[in-house]
Enzyme design. Structure first.
Site, mmCIF file in Angstrom:
data_model
loop_
_atom_site.group_PDB
_atom_site.id
_atom_site.type_symbol
_atom_site.label_atom_id
_atom_site.label_comp_id
_atom_site.label_asym_id
_atom_site.label_seq_id
_atom_site.Cartn_x
_atom_site.Cartn_y
_atom_site.Cartn_z
ATOM 1 C CG ASP A 39 -2.022 -1.075 0.995
ATOM 2 O OD1 ASP A 39 -1.754 -2.255 1.310
ATOM 3 O OD2 ASP A 39 -3.100 -0.727 0.459
HETATM 4 C C1 LIG Z 1 -2.211 -4.433 -5.436
HETATM 5 S S1 LIG Z 1 -3.210 -4.277 -4.005
HETATM 6 C C2 LIG Z 1 -2.085 -3.648 -2.839
HETATM 7 C C3 LIG Z 1 -2.569 -3.827 -1.408
HETATM 8 O O1 LIG Z 1 -3.846 -3.200 -1.161
HETATM 9 C C4 LIG Z 1 -4.640 -4.080 -0.342
HETATM 10 O O2 LIG Z 1 -5.303 -3.440 0.724
HETATM 11 P P1 LIG Z 1 -6.938 -3.347 0.737
HETATM 12 O O3 LIG Z 1 -7.475 -4.665 0.268
HETATM 13 O O4 LIG Z 1 -7.272 -3.028 2.181
HETATM 14 O O5 LIG Z 1 -7.252 -2.195 -0.167
HETATM 15 C C5 LIG Z 1 -3.649 -5.063 0.226
HETATM 16 O O6 LIG Z 1 -2.912 -4.499 1.302
HETATM 17 C C6 LIG Z 1 -2.783 -5.258 -1.000
HETATM 18 O O7 LIG Z 1 -1.586 -5.958 -0.760
#
Ligand SMILES: CSC[C@H]1O[C@H](OP(=O)(O)O)[C@H](O)[C@@H]1O
Length: 360
Positions: free
Chosen positions: A245
């Site tokens: 992220d």
């Molecule tokens: C390519 S997705 C990157 C990252 O985002 C996700 O978080 P969320 O599902 O809470 O938006 C997850 O941490 C992924 O690894």
């Protein structure tokens, strides 16, 4: 037919409601920034690259329907709306990245005094739309770099990958980042199996990654988060590949909760640990992971699934949506569209200017 996280054509914008997956495929229409903010906040769409793209396209559809009296009015509105979109989710850098880049380009156009108001408005829309168009190519390039780096460790063998959360077509505009590496390995016929964690409490792994693996006929095995350490001990895992992220200048990485403990277990079991991060998720403006704001989500996302209580009523909860993995535990490297990098290479490769050059 690849899974589509969104549809955007000629200003008509809709997103796949991921809260309904894997049971129902339903698209939600986005008409403006408020709609975009809501689907991001509710996690109807999620995934660091995807939320940046959804924020940008929400602004694009809103601007397509508006007229402005002056460039000042346009600049004020775009500034306000981008700042609003950034508040939807704080940990991923992607929406802030969109904010910074679009405002920098808009300001340059306004100050140039060479373009009409309508031309400037059209350029903002075009640049907001470009994020979606750029994302799939970035992911495919990143995936190739990551797969080649992993395969170089295992001459001629097929590999067994553990991944966490969802980082595929449902977290991006297509192909995926960490799951893109898995897709590429599968396409090269060098993937023996992909193991995916459930990823409690939102269950991105069991609901979304498992859905993508089955949909694309990629050999996949679902495990509970609690099984990851013994999997690495007993199941001959070739590498752990996760998403990001926000990767900061020293390589510390904020990613889905549970990533840090996977990295600790991988270190103990000597399994190479990779972070897949496109430039849109790299933030060299922060120097260490201590500076990353970690989003906390509602307790209800832990204590119930589809409205069915799974915890004792009244129990207090702690629900951080992310944790930070220190760079020293990212033993395989940081997989980007510019190659697999050591943390020390990030600042050279991903200064703001380079990122802008790469994106457009
Ligand atoms: C390519 S997705 C990157 C990252 O985002 C996700 O978080 P969320 O599902 O809470 O938006 C997850 O941490 C992924 O690894």
């Amino acid at each position: 037919m690849a899974l589509q996280s969104l549809h955007y054509t000629n200003g008509q914008f809709e997103v796949l409601d991921q809260l309904l997956l894997p049971h129902e495929i339903k698209y939600v229409t986005i008409k403006n920034c408020e709609d975009g903010w809501n689907v991001i906040k509710r996690m109807q769409v999620r995934g660091a690259p995807l939320i940046g793209i959804v924020a940008a396209l929400s602004l694009a559809v809103e601007l397509r329907a508006m007229t402005f009296e002056s460039t000042d009015h346009l600049f004020e509105h775009v500034t306000k709306q981008l700042e609003y979109l950034v508040t939807s989710r704080p940990t991923a850098v992607n929406i802030s990245e969109v904010n910074d880049q679009l405002l920098a380009k808009l300001l340059a156009d306004v100050l140039s005094k060479k373009l009409s108001l309508k031309e400037i408005q059209e350029r903002v829309i075009t640049e907001a739309e470009a994020y979606e168009l750029a994302d799939v190519n970035i992911n495919m390039t990143l995936a190739r770099h990551g797969a080649e780096h992993i395969l170089a460790r295992y001459q001629g063998q097929s590999v067994r990958i553990l991944t966490h959360c969802n980082t595929g077509s449902l977290a991006t505009a297509g192909y995926g980042t960490a799951l893109g590496v898995v897709r590429y390995l599968h396409e090269q016929k060098r993937l023996e199996r992909c193991f995916c964690t459930e990823t409690r409490p939102y269950n991105q792994g069991s609901r979304l990654t498992a859905f993508e693996l089955v949909h694309d006929k990629i050999p996949g095995t679902l495990i509970c988060d609690s099984m990851a350490s013994v999997l690495m001990k007993e199941q001959n895992i070739s590498a752990v590949v996760v998403g990001a992220d926000r990767v900061v200048a020293n390589g510390d990485t904020a990613n889905k909760i549970g990533t840090y403990q996977l990295a600790v277990a991988a270190k103990y079991h000597k399994v190479p640990f990779y972070v897949a991060a496109p430039g849109t998720s790299i933030d060299v403006n922060l120097s260490s992971g201590d500076e990353i704001e970690i989003e906390e989500r509602p307790s209800s996302e832990m204590t119930a699934i589809n409205g069915v209580a799974i915890a004792a009523p009244g129990i207090d909860c702690w629900n951080p949506a992310f944790d930070v993995t220190p760079a020293e535990l990212i033993t395989g490297g940081i997989i980007t569209e510019l190659g697999v990098l050591a943390p020390s290479q990030l600042e050279d490769k991903f200064t703001t200017k380079d990122r802008e050059k790469k994106m457009f």
